[in-house]
Scaffold this active site. Sequence first.
Site, PDB file in Angstrom:
ATOM      1  N   LYS A 112       0.825  -1.215   0.000  1.00 14.92           N
ATOM      2  CA  LYS A 112       0.000   0.000   0.000  1.00 14.92           C
ATOM      3  C   LYS A 112       0.860   1.266   0.000  1.00 14.92           C
ATOM      4  O   LYS A 112       1.858   1.345   0.723  1.00 14.92           O
ATOM      5  CB  LYS A 112      -0.881   0.021   1.248  1.00 14.92           C
ATOM      6  CG  LYS A 112      -1.947  -1.058   1.217  1.00 14.92           C
ATOM      7  CD  LYS A 112      -3.298  -0.477   0.933  1.00 14.92           C
ATOM      8  CE  LYS A 112      -4.290  -1.583   0.682  1.00 14.92           C
ATOM      9  NZ  LYS A 112      -5.626  -1.094   0.488  1.00 14.92           N
ATOM     10  N   HIS A 695      -3.026 -17.982  -3.773  1.00 15.22           N
ATOM     11  CA  HIS A 695      -2.716 -17.062  -4.878  1.00 15.22           C
ATOM     12  C   HIS A 695      -2.051 -17.781  -6.043  1.00 15.22           C
ATOM     13  O   HIS A 695      -1.782 -17.190  -7.074  1.00 15.22           O
ATOM     14  CB  HIS A 695      -1.833 -15.908  -4.380  1.00 15.22           C
ATOM     15  CG  HIS A 695      -2.507 -15.100  -3.312  1.00 15.22           C
ATOM     16  ND1 HIS A 695      -2.310 -15.330  -1.965  1.00 15.22           N
ATOM     17  CD2 HIS A 695      -3.413 -14.094  -3.389  1.00 15.22           C
ATOM     18  CE1 HIS A 695      -3.061 -14.491  -1.270  1.00 15.22           C
ATOM     19  NE2 HIS A 695      -3.731 -13.737  -2.109  1.00 15.22           N
TER      20      HIS A 695
END
Length: 757
Positions: A112, A695
């Site tokens: 982020k 993932h």
Amino acid sequence: MTTLHILGFPRVGAKRELKFAQERYWRKELAEQDLLDLAKALREKNWLHQAQADADFVTVGDFTFYDHILDLQVATGAIPARFGFDSQTLSLDQYFQLARGNKEQFAIEMTKWFDTNYHYLVPEFQKNTTFKANPTHYVNQIREAKAAGHQVKPVIVGPLTFLWLGKEKGEAFNRFDLLKQLVPIYFEILTSLAAEGVEWIQIDEPALALDLPQEWLAAYQDVYAQLAKVNAKLLLATYFGSVAEHADLLKALPVDGLHLDLVRAPEQLSAFEDYPKVLSAGVIDGRNIWRANLNRVLDVLEPLKAKFNQRLWIAPSCSLLHTPYDLAVETQLQQNNPELYRWLAFTLQKVAELQVLKQALNAGRSAVAEQLNDSQTAADARANSNVIHKAEVAQRLANLPTNADKRQSPFAERIKLQNKWLNLPLLPTTNIGSFPQTLEIRHARAAFKKGELSLADYEAAMKKEIEFVVRKQEELDLDVLVHGEAERNDMVEYFGELLDGFAFTKFGWVQSYGSRCVKPPVIYGDVTRPEPMTVRWSQYAQSLTDKVMKGMLTGPVTILQWSFVRNDIPRSTVCKQIGVALSDEVLDLEKAGIKVIQIDEPAIREGLPLKRADWDAYLQWAGEAFRLSYMGVKDDTQIHTHMCYSEFNDILPAIAGLDADVITIETSRSDMELLTAFADFKYPNDIGPGVYDIHSPRVPTAGEIEHLLRKALKVIPKERLWVNPDCGLKTRGWKETIEQLQVMVEVTKKLRAELAE
């Protein structure tokens, strides 16, 4: 005259043109030159919008094909050596491989950008990293904009922020030690920009809004003393928080101007009112979508104008990267919710607001009386609207019992009651929530939304999928089942569409990373739940099986974090409203016989404020909002939560304070390292550490899962250990999903038998 400038513009285009072109290019359906031409057209459009709004400079260098920090890695020669690429001759294909990985190398890690929902590519620094200047990215954009007749201001992230945002790799060292080598490279890049005839260069140092170590802060003076020798004026831009505690340092820096975020931290202005150089006032919110009350903004700016005169610049608080492009394309919203439409401002509207402010400062408020009147009318309507303010919501929050957010009994007593009726084996297996969302599911949902599929046919399609998911889980012999979430497009949007106080845009896209864009819901009013949202789906799923069915909700903090949030009341109040609304759903699930309920909170950590001193207050209200979401449940109802991040140590007391009966966490990629923190902390409740990485389509071996479970058993009592994947399986295919879960269940049964001996 007051100067108007923009810190940065969205890159993807009004209707995500760049995203679609990139993805076509990656699929080899679009030639490189066509992608370059489209990008040029988007840049020209961005510059034209700025010029037409009377901006004194157009900002360049902010456009990127993937990420501005990746561009900086290329510009400084700091791309990861493991790829074997030469940053001086990097092709577009190689650039994308850095971001997306290739057959030999995994992609550069993403994280982020400060506390926004944008992700940057994390620089990988090694002890022997050597830098090499390549200013092409910036120089080309300067030339392009100048050729179009614009006054130009390039933007680049500063050296201290760039280093701070990276990670050390390989042999242990401190990346701060690379600063001495990096600064001359920056000097070289800035010199190249100055040689193009630009008057000002914007250098972003948002790291100044963090708790930087003393040695990093002390370095600013020396670094900028070197960079100030460049033959151009430097504007140092700070944003996302207050830099007031560094006022003395910043006033002494040999730069020519300073940008302050006066939306996030208006209180910091008093520390800089005697700043002797250019002050850029960030007065229009670059991170949210609400119109500003321009009269109120002028109340702040006019005294500054009197003090600073020509030295006052005005701008958004930060780059407009975080706001959608143009409200004008939201014709549906304008039709369906004209009141809300009048309160919103996207990027182009924010630029127009700045233009009005500039005219008011230069020619007086009377010169823009009509626009100011319109702004005031919208602000007044919003303040008094009964669409926003619902007395019963405020009343309900005010009248919550003292211990509304506390369970009736402590965990040790609750778990006995839960175990009694659940009657689960040792090491119970479950899933995090979603199962693969096939093309058929997506098509059915899209057709229903367009009105091409009747409600009855849509529900039949979803029920068929739920039955398929339940049968598959039974065949796999999982212990606690889920319904698979076929009916959900997105874990936040789904709930936003069913809660009052939320609205949705059609083109309100913002870039998350690369070509991925998100369209956050808009929380504009008091939040209530008019009717049950998930009950019938969970109830239907439970009717198909004798096994335990788990209800699935998204938690209040995550809904808040992933939305555009109203700015007229504190975020903490909005979050508690969502928590209370969700509690109605939890109690309805409980009544319907769903007594294991998961409330997902993947975003609790990302809501942490940038400064440590503000953490406690945030964790307190975030924790309360989460606990309110299950208020009133019986002791024998089991509350689960799921979280996925790599760092828990510093917030473990707050995580324990959520008092969920079971927490499932993402741990497989860190080889269960996370669990030592839970063990050291003596985490009191049940834990389900993820035993394989969802993932990847790769099917883990039995040995790998066994290794992880044995590690987990060393630190968590067997009675409190659950077995599950890392995360939901929405993005996986069915073939690998079945194979992955088969291995997980087989290994669990083997260990169960061993532990029972």
